[in-house]
Design a protein around this motif. Structure first.
Motif, PDB file in Angstrom:
ATOM      1  N   ALA B 220       0.826  -1.205   0.000  1.00 19.17           N
ATOM      2  CA  ALA B 220       0.000   0.000   0.000  1.00 19.17           C
ATOM      3  C   ALA B 220       0.858   1.251   0.000  1.00 19.17           C
ATOM      4  CB  ALA B 220      -0.914  -0.009   1.211  1.00 19.17           C
ATOM      5  N   ALA B 221       1.861   1.258   0.863  1.00 23.12           N
ATOM      6  CA  ALA B 221       2.708   2.441   0.949  1.00 23.12           C
ATOM      7  C   ALA B 221       3.446   2.666  -0.358  1.00 23.12           C
ATOM      8  CB  ALA B 221       3.700   2.287   2.096  1.00 23.12           C
ATOM      9  N   GLY B 222       3.840   1.563  -1.011  1.00 26.15           N
ATOM     10  CA  GLY B 222       4.568   1.692  -2.263  1.00 26.15           C
ATOM     11  C   GLY B 222       3.683   2.145  -3.402  1.00 26.15           C
ATOM     12  N   VAL B 223       2.557   1.469  -3.566  1.00 23.28           N
ATOM     13  CA  VAL B 223       1.686   1.758  -4.698  1.00 23.28           C
ATOM     14  C   VAL B 223       1.165   3.186  -4.630  1.00 23.28           C
ATOM     15  CG1 VAL B 223      -0.540   1.218  -5.721  1.00 23.28           C
ATOM     16  CG2 VAL B 223       0.992  -0.613  -5.082  1.00 23.28           C
ATOM     17  N   SER B 224       0.800   3.615  -3.422  1.00 25.14           N
ATOM     18  CA  SER B 224       0.169   4.929  -3.322  1.00 25.14           C
ATOM     19  C   SER B 224       1.147   6.056  -3.634  1.00 25.14           C
ATOM     20  CB  SER B 224      -0.411   5.116  -1.932  1.00 25.14           C
ATOM     21  OG  SER B 224       0.631   5.117  -0.995  1.00 25.14           O
ATOM     22  N   GLN B 225       2.450   5.763  -3.559  1.00 25.80           N
ATOM     23  CA  GLN B 225       3.416   6.812  -3.851  1.00 25.80           C
ATOM     24  C   GLN B 225       3.793   6.845  -5.328  1.00 25.80           C
ATOM     25  OE1 GLN B 225       4.336   8.835  -1.056  1.00 25.80           O
ATOM     26  NE2 GLN B 225       2.567   7.607  -0.485  1.00 25.80           N
ATOM     27  N   GLY B 226       3.472   5.806  -6.028  1.00 26.41           N
ATOM     28  CA  GLY B 226       3.780   5.780  -7.450  1.00 26.41           C
ATOM     29  C   GLY B 226       5.260   5.771  -7.756  1.00 26.41           C
ATOM     30  N   ARG B 227       6.053   5.343  -6.813  1.00 29.08           N
ATOM     31  CA  ARG B 227       7.490   5.249  -7.071  1.00 29.08           C
ATOM     32  C   ARG B 227       8.136   4.391  -5.996  1.00 29.08           C
ATOM     33  NH1 ARG B 227       9.534  11.066  -4.946  1.00 29.08           N
ATOM     34  NH2 ARG B 227       8.747  10.846  -2.841  1.00 29.08           N
ATOM     35  N   ASP B 234      10.753   6.411 -10.464  1.00 28.66           N
ATOM     36  CA  ASP B 234       9.587   7.261 -10.205  1.00 28.66           C
ATOM     37  C   ASP B 234       8.644   7.143 -11.392  1.00 28.66           C
ATOM     38  OD1 ASP B 234       7.787   9.124  -9.525  1.00 28.66           O
ATOM     39  OD2 ASP B 234       9.240  10.655  -8.953  1.00 28.66           O
ATOM     40  N   PHE B 235       7.444   6.688 -11.144  1.00 34.33           N
ATOM     41  CA  PHE B 235       6.497   6.514 -12.251  1.00 34.33           C
ATOM     42  C   PHE B 235       5.724   7.792 -12.556  1.00 34.33           C
ATOM     43  CE2 PHE B 235       7.083   2.278 -10.512  1.00 34.33           C
ATOM     44  CZ  PHE B 235       7.412   1.581 -11.659  1.00 34.33           C
ATOM     45  N   LYS B 236       5.976   8.832 -11.769  1.00 40.74           N
ATOM     46  CA  LYS B 236       5.321  10.119 -11.986  1.00 40.74           C
ATOM     47  C   LYS B 236       3.798  10.037 -11.899  1.00 40.74           C
ATOM     48  CE  LYS B 236       9.194  12.240 -13.357  1.00 40.74           C
ATOM     49  NZ  LYS B 236       9.869  13.131 -12.444  1.00 40.74           N
ATOM     50  N   ILE B 237       3.327   9.106 -11.105  1.00 39.77           N
ATOM     51  CA  ILE B 237       1.879   9.070 -10.917  1.00 39.77           C
ATOM     52  C   ILE B 237       1.599   9.194  -9.418  1.00 39.77           C
ATOM     53  CG2 ILE B 237       1.062   7.821 -12.942  1.00 39.77           C
ATOM     54  CD1 ILE B 237       1.478   5.258 -11.327  1.00 39.77           C
ATOM     55  N   PHE B 238       0.390   9.493  -9.125  1.00 43.19           N
ATOM     56  CA  PHE B 238      -0.072   9.597  -7.745  1.00 43.19           C
ATOM     57  C   PHE B 238       0.804  10.552  -6.932  1.00 43.19           C
ATOM     58  CE2 PHE B 238      -1.042   4.919  -8.591  1.00 43.19           C
ATOM     59  CZ  PHE B 238      -2.224   5.220  -9.204  1.00 43.19           C
ATOM     60  N   GLU B 239       1.268  11.625  -7.552  1.00 48.00           N
ATOM     61  CA  GLU B 239       2.175  12.504  -6.817  1.00 48.00           C
ATOM     62  C   GLU B 239       1.466  13.222  -5.688  1.00 48.00           C
ATOM     63  OE1 GLU B 239       3.513  14.567 -10.195  1.00 48.00           O
ATOM     64  OE2 GLU B 239       5.462  13.595 -10.193  1.00 48.00           O
ATOM     65  N   TYR B 240       0.173  13.400  -5.859  1.00 47.21           N
ATOM     66  CA  TYR B 240      -0.576  14.128  -4.840  1.00 47.21           C
ATOM     67  C   TYR B 240      -0.537  13.405  -3.499  1.00 47.21           C
ATOM     68  CZ  TYR B 240      -4.371  16.668  -2.632  1.00 47.21           C
ATOM     69  OH  TYR B 240      -5.110  17.432  -1.778  1.00 47.21           O
ATOM     70  N   PHE B 241      -0.342  12.079  -3.543  1.00 52.58           N
ATOM     71  CA  PHE B 241      -0.463  11.295  -2.310  1.00 52.58           C
ATOM     72  C   PHE B 241       0.849  11.163  -1.552  1.00 52.58           C
ATOM     73  CE2 PHE B 241      -3.796   9.457  -5.155  1.00 52.58           C
ATOM     74  CZ  PHE B 241      -4.827  10.135  -4.552  1.00 52.58           C
ATOM     75  N   ARG B 242       1.855  11.941  -1.951  1.00 53.28           N
ATOM     76  CA  ARG B 242       3.131  11.816  -1.256  1.00 53.28           C
ATOM     77  C   ARG B 242       3.147  12.658   0.001  1.00 53.28           C
ATOM     78  NH1 ARG B 242       6.738  11.640  -6.740  1.00 53.28           N
ATOM     79  NH2 ARG B 242       5.709   9.765  -7.528  1.00 53.28           N
ATOM     80  N   ARG B 243       2.338  12.227   0.942  1.00 56.31           N
ATOM     81  CA  ARG B 243       2.250  12.891   2.238  1.00 56.31           C
ATOM     82  C   ARG B 243       1.970  11.818   3.268  1.00 56.31           C
ATOM     83  NH1 ARG B 243      -2.340  16.730   2.586  1.00 56.31           N
ATOM     84  NH2 ARG B 243      -3.196  15.848   0.691  1.00 56.31           N
ATOM     85  N   ASP B 244       2.339  12.086   4.495  1.00 58.91           N
ATOM     86  CA  ASP B 244       2.089  11.095   5.536  1.00 58.91           C
ATOM     87  C   ASP B 244       0.605  10.817   5.708  1.00 58.91           C
ATOM     88  OD1 ASP B 244       4.632  10.531   6.083  1.00 58.91           O
ATOM     89  OD2 ASP B 244       4.837  11.845   7.811  1.00 58.91           O
ATOM     90  N   THR B 245      -0.200  11.859   5.569  1.00 62.10           N
ATOM     91  CA  THR B 245      -1.635  11.702   5.775  1.00 62.10           C
ATOM     92  C   THR B 245      -2.205  10.641   4.842  1.00 62.10           C
ATOM     93  OG1 THR B 245      -1.555  14.086   5.928  1.00 62.10           O
ATOM     94  CG2 THR B 245      -3.706  13.048   6.108  1.00 62.10           C
TER      95      THR B 245
END
Lengths: 303, 770
Positions: B220-227, B234-245
């Protein structure tokens, strides 16, 4: 509302008529008066009263009119079914213990299966009549079907097909060979009946061959209940009656190796306790607001 | 990004040491300590449970609403927010899918490897039973076990120590808001999966279910970061989710997916996340987590059905399949409920015993067995002893049972039994633990005799206690279930002796299930989720009530003696874990006593030199700095106007956002939130950022980047109030102010977590470097 009630009534009448007719055809010739009386009494006030009257009189006699009963051909089929059924069931019971049903009853089963197929085939016989419906499906008991399916189930669970040739006409070669091997072992057992120790030694070769053969056939799925049962009995003879069990004679080495293994962790833990540096943690003093009575209290208590 | 290559943790030396110490306690550490002693501060104590480690930090669950954030939000269209929502769903689906795939892979690998091993040993035993020399078989078995375990233990001890154990304590901490170093990295996942396969195939008394939860969380932690920072890709996706929240929300979905794949219990998975980690919970998140769980169990199902050659047949939902209970033995009567409760109490006592022994063992391990090579050796020894004990049990067992028509024994051992019979002890020991559990649940009455079960329970209990906490990745679920199933079945058999005439109701399989529930509940002390997991795993709602009763009793009885196993391990790792509530009788403590003070504050416009000095100060590793209007020269505290994080400062320094350069920056692009996200989660350490002498004299304007409205409390706030704020909002820093809004202190997680209720009232934990 009126319409609905009317509809229901008509439906009920129709249903009752249907049931009556159906049940009429259920009862074979030797229907007893007792069962006739159990017919639903609700039937009487309905418009079919006249038919019913004749029904009551008929029920005591032993025959139905031709169209409700069965034709000669079907009766003939039923008779054959009966004969073969009895023969086969007889055979099964005869060879129940020790189990030898597959070897002895396959002809009986084949012929019974033939006649059953014949009846259920629905192909019109002479006179263009099919007996399937009239013999098998006209009552809720469906006796012929139930009887056959039970026996068929027994046959299937006995896995007799695996011991027979493709067409189920004879025993397969494997089976015959197994029987021969089994007989060799049994003959050997017979020979040394008196002396069990010698038996265990001398019959071991043939018994082992038998076991291997059995194992192979188990893998190939060419075993049926006959062979399994025969093997079971032989194994019991061998292990229980002649008690040719393997001796448990290596207790000492096993205990020695085990205790050595169990000893290793003790050495390991002792040595790491004695030689390994104990891990220490360095305490850090956090910055706190300058002295407050209550805080001092708790720290005092702790230290 | 280039700076990341140099792997230094950003919080400086303390953190770095912390990461290394469990790995290699070389001479260096000792020297360091000796120096310290010379420095006349003998503040060194052996490791114990009453410590808080400095290496753990909080997650930033609270959103920093600085101007960059507002700007970004303004730029984003309505459509953009819709897309975000859809992306969240896609990610959850992916999490479920990948977790299911991993579970499937583990299952197949374990089955194959264990199959080869047992086949080889069985052939060998058969050969030597006849010829003599069974001690050779024993040695072969022990060596095979040790070899498998050696590979797993080497991988864990030398490559990624955080992958040891079941991983549930670590995930629990993560969901609680503690950043455990390296716990959700790809490398950890790889080692975890490999380690689990090795340790289960190596015949240890372990299961593969606990690690599935950890694996799901990592996925989960990996997929949600997109990298992946481990792969530097870095797959350059899901960049918005790169936060602890966001990450933490997805991790809870991953944990649920893991549970769901492990037990075939999607609802249980959701409830697990809820029970273990849900301080922050909302309805949509729950629904998404449920989706991830369902996808995970479906995926596992689907691929296993292909593997078993029945594609499309979706009826083997979990890694562990307890099998179905037939309806006629399912029934239970009112008069059995007291019996169930007794069993629950027994489970609680045995579970507490398990935990106490394991507690002492773990302390011993932390203190003395901390070198990787020793850890590997220990694991190998345990594997060898497990094989030895099993072999000895089988060898000396006289319990022979006839081979049944429908018997499910994969590897029946005859040994000294009569032909056509097999050794009953071997079904319990000569098998993977899951199969043993299943046969204990479902084998018809009379399959085991009481002595066999008693001896087995005893032996397996100690093996399992000894095994948990080794440096291998392995779970405790299955061994607990197995112990419980064994004594539960024994209980059932004894009951049917007592009630000899009508023994229909005393079906041993039913009591095995209840015993398993009691034992597991007594060890891990989970309640709601465990009930649902067991109900789902057995596919049987009828037992819901008895299982609940049993778990309840087990928890009450067990808590009387000691905490649950996971809580013990969390404590022993010195994690600042925040429980549901502040300790009782702590209302008299106020924020003034709890907070750290004095606080290192920064000015709204601060000199770069000062910032660099503050950040590089290794004696005080702070992560959040209150920004004050302007600090006066004397010690007067300033008026608060914001809060800035170390990570933000580092990014600012890296991009050299100085006031003096503002003119030249006009040509450059303005710093965006994206730049902060790109550096996440491994911000470079301050040492790797070069600041020249000239630049030290520059000024930095923090107004744009700080969080302008941090949470503050007055000094008189009571501890439970502060605690509630922390727990409910997921805070990391809470500024304590006086009447005039001047900063007087800062409360962090460690300040709160140090209070706990001990034997004589409220106690305080020590901070320590570990």
């Amino acid at each position: 509302m009126d319409l609905l009630t009317k509809c229901t009534f008509v439906m009920a009448c129709w249903a009752v008529t249907f049931i009556t007719v159906a049940e009429c055809s259920i009862y074979p010739s030797e229907m007893s008066g007792d069962s006739a009386r159990k017919l639903p009494s609700a039937v009487v006030p309905v418009s079919q009263a006249s038919t019913l009257g004749s029904f009551y009189s008929l029920s005591l006699s032993s025959t139905f009119p031709e169209d409700l009963g069965m034709n000669e051909y079907c009766i003939e089929l039923l008779r054959i079914y009966r004969q073969r059924y009895v023969t086969y069931a007889n055979c099964l019971v005869t060879y129940a213990r020790p189990v030898k049903v597959c070897q002895n009853c396959y002809t009986g089963f084949n012929s019974l299966e033939d006649i059953y197929k014949n009846i259920s085939s629905d192909q019109p016989g002479p006179g263009n009549v099919g007996c399937h419906d009239s013999l098998m499906r006209s009552d809720r008991l469906m006796l012929l079907y139930a009887l056959f399916s039970k026996l068929d189930e027994i046959w299937t669970s006995a896995e007799c097909k695996q011991c027979l040739t493709e067409d189920q006409e004879a025993l397969s070669n494997d089976t015959v060979y197994f029987m021969a091997t089994l007989n060799q072992s049994l003959a050997c057992f017979e020979q040394y009946q008196r002396n069990h120790t010698e038996l265990c030694k001398d019959c071991k070769a043939s018994y082992k061959r038998l076991k291997e053969l059995y194992g192979r056939m188990d893998k190939n799925q060419t075993l049926c209940i006959d062979l399994e049962d025969a093997m079971n009995i032989t194994q019991q003879l061998w292990s229980k009656n002649f008690s040719c069990l393997l001796p448990r004679e290596e207790t000492v080495p096993v205990i020695a190796v085990s205790s050595f293994m169990l000893f290793l962790p003790i050495i390991f833990y002792l040595s790491s306790f004695l030689h390994s540096e104990q891990k220490k943690r360095k305490l850090i003093h956090p910055k706190r607001a300058k002295s407050n009575n209550s805080l001092m209290n708790i720290q005092d208590k702790f230290s | 990004m280039a700076n990341i290559a140099k792997k230094v943790s950003w919080s400086g030396r303390g953190d770095d040491r912390g990461e290394r110490t469990p790995l290699l306690n070389g001479d260096e550490e000792v020297k360091y300590n000796r120096q310290d002693i010379v420095r006349s501060r003998p503040k060194e104590i052996p490791h114990n449970e009453k410590l808080l480690s400095l290496k753990f930090e909080s997650l930033d669950y609270d959103n920093s609403e600085n101007q960059l954030f507002l700007e970004e939000e303004r730029r984003m269209s309505h459509m953009g927010f819709r897309c975000l929502e859809i992306r969240r769903w896609v990610i959850c689906g992916l999490i479920g899918f990948l977790t299911g795939l991993i579970a499937c892979m583990i299952d197949i690998a374990v089955e194959k490897l264990a199959g080869y091993k047992y086949f080889a040993v069985k052939l060998n035993i058969e050969k030597y039973t006849e010829l003599g020399g069974l001690s050779i078989s024993l040695i072969l078995w022990a060596v095979l076990n040790s070899a498998f375990v050696m590979f797993g233990a080497i991988a864990v001890a030398f490559v990624e120590p955080i992958a040891a154990g079941s991983g549930i304590p670590q995930i629990k901490c993560f969901l609680n808001g503690v950043k455990i170093p390296r716990v959700v990295r790809l490398k950890t996942l790889v080692i975890k999966v490999f380690g689990v396969i090795c340790s289960v195939a190596g015949g240890l008394a372990v299961g593969k279910e606990g690690p599935m939860i950890h694996s799901g969380a990592v996925v989960a932690a990996g997929v949600s970061q997109g990298r992946s920072t481990s792969l530097k890709k870095d797959f350059k996706i899901f960049e918005y989710f790169r936060r602890d929240t966001e990450k933490r929300d997805f991790v809870s979905a991953g944990a649920a997916a893991g549970v769901s794949a492990a037990f075939g219990a999607p609802v249980g998975g959701v409830l697990f996340s809820l029970e273990e980690g849900a301080s922050f919970w909302n309805q949509m998140l729950t629904w998404r987590i449920f989706f991830a769980s369902m996808v995970s169990t479906f995926t596992l199902n689907f691929f296993l059905s292909i593997y078993h050659g029945k594609p499309g047949e979706l009826s083997s939902p979990g890694l562990i399949n307890f099998g179905r209970f037939d309806s006629d033995i399912v029934q239970y009567n009112l008069y059995e409920i007291p019996l169930f409760i007794i069993m629950g109490a027994l489970g609680g006592v045995l579970g507490a015993l398990f935990n106490i022994i394991n507690y002492w063992l773990t302390i011993f391990r932390i203190r003395y067995i901390h070198r990787p090579c020793l850890q590997v050796m220990e694991a190998m020894l345990v594997a060898a002893v497990t094989a030895t004990v099993s072999f000895a049990m089988i060898y000396f067992s006289n319990d022979c049972q006839p081979l049944g028509q429908d018997n499910t024994e994969e590897y029946p051992l005859q040994l000294f039994c009569a032909d056509g019979e097999y050794n009953s002890m071997a079904t319990a020991f000569f098998n993977t633990p899951e199969r043993s559990v299943r046969s204990l649940f479902h084998n018809p009455p009379g399959t085991y005799n009481p002595v066999t079960l008693g001896v087995f329970t005893l032996a397996y209990f100690f093996l399992a206690v000894w095994t948990y906490g080794l440096t291998v990745s392995a779970g405790v679920f299955i061994p607990s279930l197995l112990i419980g199933a064994a004594w539960g079945r024994l209980f059932g058999i004894l009951l049917s002796f007592i009630a000899s005439s009508q023994s229909i109701w005393a079906d041993p399989g039913k009591y095995a299930l209840i015993g398993a529930a009691a034992q597991l509940g007594g060890i891990v002390r989970m309640t709601l989720s465990l009930t649902v997991i067991l109900v789902e795993a057995t596919g049987n709602v009828t037992y819901g009530f008895p299982i609940m009763l049993v778990l309840m009793t087990a928890k009450i009885v067990g808590d009387y003696f000691i905490e649950g196993l996971y809580d013990i391990h969390i404590k022993l790792q010195s994690v600042p874990f925040l429980h549901w509530d502040a300790p009782p009788t702590s209302h008299w403590l106020t924020a003034r006593e709890v907070m750290s003070s004095p606080v290192t504050c920064l000015n709204r416009v601060e000199k770069v030199g000062r910032i660099v000095d503050v950040l590089s100060n290794t004696s005080t590793i702070h992560n959040g700095f209150p920004v004050v209007a302007h600090t006066s020269e004397n010690d007067e505290p300033g008026i608060i106007c914001g809060l800035i994080l170390r990570s933000q400062l580092i990014v600012l320094l890296k991009h050299k956002v100085f006031v003096e350069r503002a003119s030249s920056r006009l040509s450059q692009r303005k710093l965006q939130l994206k730049d902060f996200r790109d550096a996440y989660p491994r911000f470079p350490p301050i040492q790797s950022i070069h600041v020249s002498q000239d630049e030290r004299e520059c000024m930095m304007d923090l107004t744009e980047f700080m969080n302008p409205t941090p949470y503050t409390v007055p000094q008189e706030t009571s501890l439970p109030r502060v605690f509630k704020l922390f727990r409910a909002l997921g805070l990391r820093h809470l500024v304590v102010v006086d009447n005039e809004n001047r900063v007087v202190g800062l409360v962090t997680r460690k300040d709160l977590a140090r209070y706990h209720v001990g034997k004589d009232g409220l106690e305080e934990l020590h901070l320590a470097q570990t």
